[in-house]
Design a protein around this motif. Structure first.
Motif: not given
Length: 522
Positions: A267-273, A250-257, A149-154
């Motif tokens: 870590f609070t984030g979205r997307g996976s990969g 634990h940290v599913k993507s680099a889209a996190f706070d 998942s791109c978490g809403g933005r590629t």
């Protein structure tokens, strides 16, 4: 790690139009290209065995595609999503046949390449319906990426893998298809986070960490680390460091706070990969709305061409077991002979695969430059193995982490790619070890300072790999200042090795200045 592509501009999803063209042969059917530019009829796939080694399976390409789609697709995906993924999977296979050449087969069955599971009726239909079809760039199979998942933005490739090109066909663009799912929260204790960073080559005592910057996709570009050296890390490299040591959940993507609460980092984030290329969850949502494979691929890989199909049967695979040391596939009769133009074989952990092309290019450039400087022929084949953690490097080589790299059985073994890059010593460590590959045989029987001095001198280094640029004091005019073998072969610390390296280089440079050739130094 999955596949990568070439394109022209973002094409909005539309049920009415795909945005893709289909390449056909002059006869009006079949593939637009043949031979090495088409999907191979058979693949050699390494199936990982418990305890190390591989079972190598000769698998028909369409059977492989059906099994990978079963392993990589979102649950209950509609035909459009499965067919889009089948074309992407097949393209990945065609473009990455040499990925495991150093291990004696084409592709593995893990996330390093593409995950294989038992095919279902639906995934076999998807493979059959798209048989032979590839994503093309300039008539060749494109390099293609996809993630859960791109978490809403590629993301653009260079935000994930520094040095990667950012062609217009792999843009960062908003994608409402996946709805930002999954949203996730994870908490790590300071001790666990520090353990993950130490395994990736960081040293010191973790006192704090904060987000310093973000990239164009909103993902974390850089974090500052208080108390550790190096004092910064990218969001992607942190995800990899935590994943390899503590688990990928634990940290599913680099889209996190990131927020620190006492001794805990939240870590609070979205997307996976990694988020580059096709979004698997997004493609499933698009197919639910009636999207075809062509429409889905146009959204994520704008501007590419899809070749016409060339049906091949789904037949039974043939197995052969390989039981290598250290989990590596044995190389012998089962291994295909490398092509003449495949001079550099690179073994990378899955999340570093996007940097393969850059590493191969830089290693070839360094190899040829060093060969010219030494006046020797360049080796026909060089193998580089980047280890996932410092512990893995130490187990495989018997050398301490601060050596950065070493040669074992003619192969370059190196610390984790992120560690070398963050320390600013990636290129010079590769050059250092390449000199050893090309010069050590001619210097056999000499003191270790001669071999290390040659590696430092011809590697173009002003400081040893992994060490600070400041040199320890030494007396270059005195023969006694040259380090003993034990200082270089069994260093007690990073500082001791830095001192020994500096003295070895000074001694070697002095002999060169006196008019000796490198072969004459004893």
């Amino acid at each position: 790690m999955r596949g990568v592509v070439f394109a022209a501009a973002i094409v909005a999803f539309s049920v009415q139009g795909s945005g893709f063209s289909v390449a056909r042969s002059r006869s009006g059917s079949g593939s637009a290209f043949a031979g090495q530019h088409s999907a191979p009829a058979m693949l050699r796939v390494g199936l990982a065995k418990t305890g190390g080694g591989y079972t190598v399976v000769e698998m028909p390409i369409e059977a492989y595609v059906a099994r990978v789609v079963a392993g990589e697709a979102a649950r209950d995906s509609q035909a459009g999503a499965l067919e889009a993924l089948a074309i992407t999977v097949r393209t990945f296979a065609a473009a990455n046949l040499g990925r495991h050449r150093a291990d004696g087969f084409d592709l593995c069955d893990q996330t390093h390449c593409q995950v294989i599971r038992t095919a279902t009726a639906a995934t076999e239909r998807a493979a059959g319906a798209t048989a032979g079809r590839l994503l093309l760039h300039d008539g060749l199979p494109a390099t293609v990426y996809y993630s859960a998942s791109c978490g809403g933005r590629t993301a653009i490739p260079s935000d994930v893998w520094p040095g990667h090109e950012d062609p217009p066909y792999l843009p960062s663009h908003s994608d409402d298809a996946c709805g930002g799912a999954p949203e996730w929260t994870s908490e790590l204790r300071s001790t666990d986070l520090a353990r993950a960073l130490r395994a990736s080559g960081f040293h010191g005592t973790l006192r704090g960490m904060r987000i310093a910057s973000r990239n164009v996709s909103g993902r974390v570009a850089r974090l500052e680390i208080d108390g550790l050296e190096p004092a910064y890390i990218s969001g992607q490299d942190l995800r990899v460091a935590v994943g390899r040591t503590l688990g990928w959940q634990h940290v599913k993507s680099a889209a996190f706070d990131l927020r620190r609460i006492g001794d805990v980092y939240r870590f609070t984030g979205r997307g996976s990969g990694h988020g580059v290329g096709l979004c698997v969850i997004g493609s499933a949502k698009l197919a639910e709305k009636g999207g075809s494979a062509e429409q889905i691929l146009a959204r994520y890989f704008p501007g590419l061409v899809i070749s016409a199909g060339a049906p091949r049967p789904l037949t039974t695979a043939r197995d052969s077991s390989i039981g290598p040391p250290r989990g590596r596939a044995a190389i012998g009769d089962a291994a295909p002979a490398p092509r003449a133009d495949e001079a550099v074989a690179v073994s990378l952990p899955d999340e570093d695969e996007g940097e393969r092309a850059t590493i191969v290019r830089d290693a070839l450039t360094a190899r040829d430059a060093i060969a010219r400087a030494l006046g020797v022929g360049a080796p026909a084949r060089v193998t580089l193995r980047f280890h996932p953690t410092t512990d893995d490097y130490e187990r495989a080589t018997g050398r301490p982490w601060f050596t950065s790299g070493t040669v074992v059985n003619g192969e370059l073994h190196l610390l984790p790619l992120a560690t070398l890059r963050e320390r600013g010593v990636l290129e010079r460590t590769i050059r250092h070890e390449l000199v050893h590959v090309m010069a050590d045989a001619a210097l056999a029987g000499r003191p270790a300072w001669v071999r290390e001095g040659a590696a430092l001198y011809f590697g173009g280094e002003q400081a040893p790999p992994g060490a600070a640029a400041t040199r320890a004091p030494f007396a270059p005019g005195a023969r006694a200042a040259c380090p003993g073998d034990n200082e270089l072969l069994n260093p007690v610390s990073a500082g001791a090795l830095a001192n020994a390296y500096a003295r070895a280089r000074a001694c070697f440079t002095k002999e060169i200045a006196a008019g000796k050739t490198w072969r004459e130094i004893r």
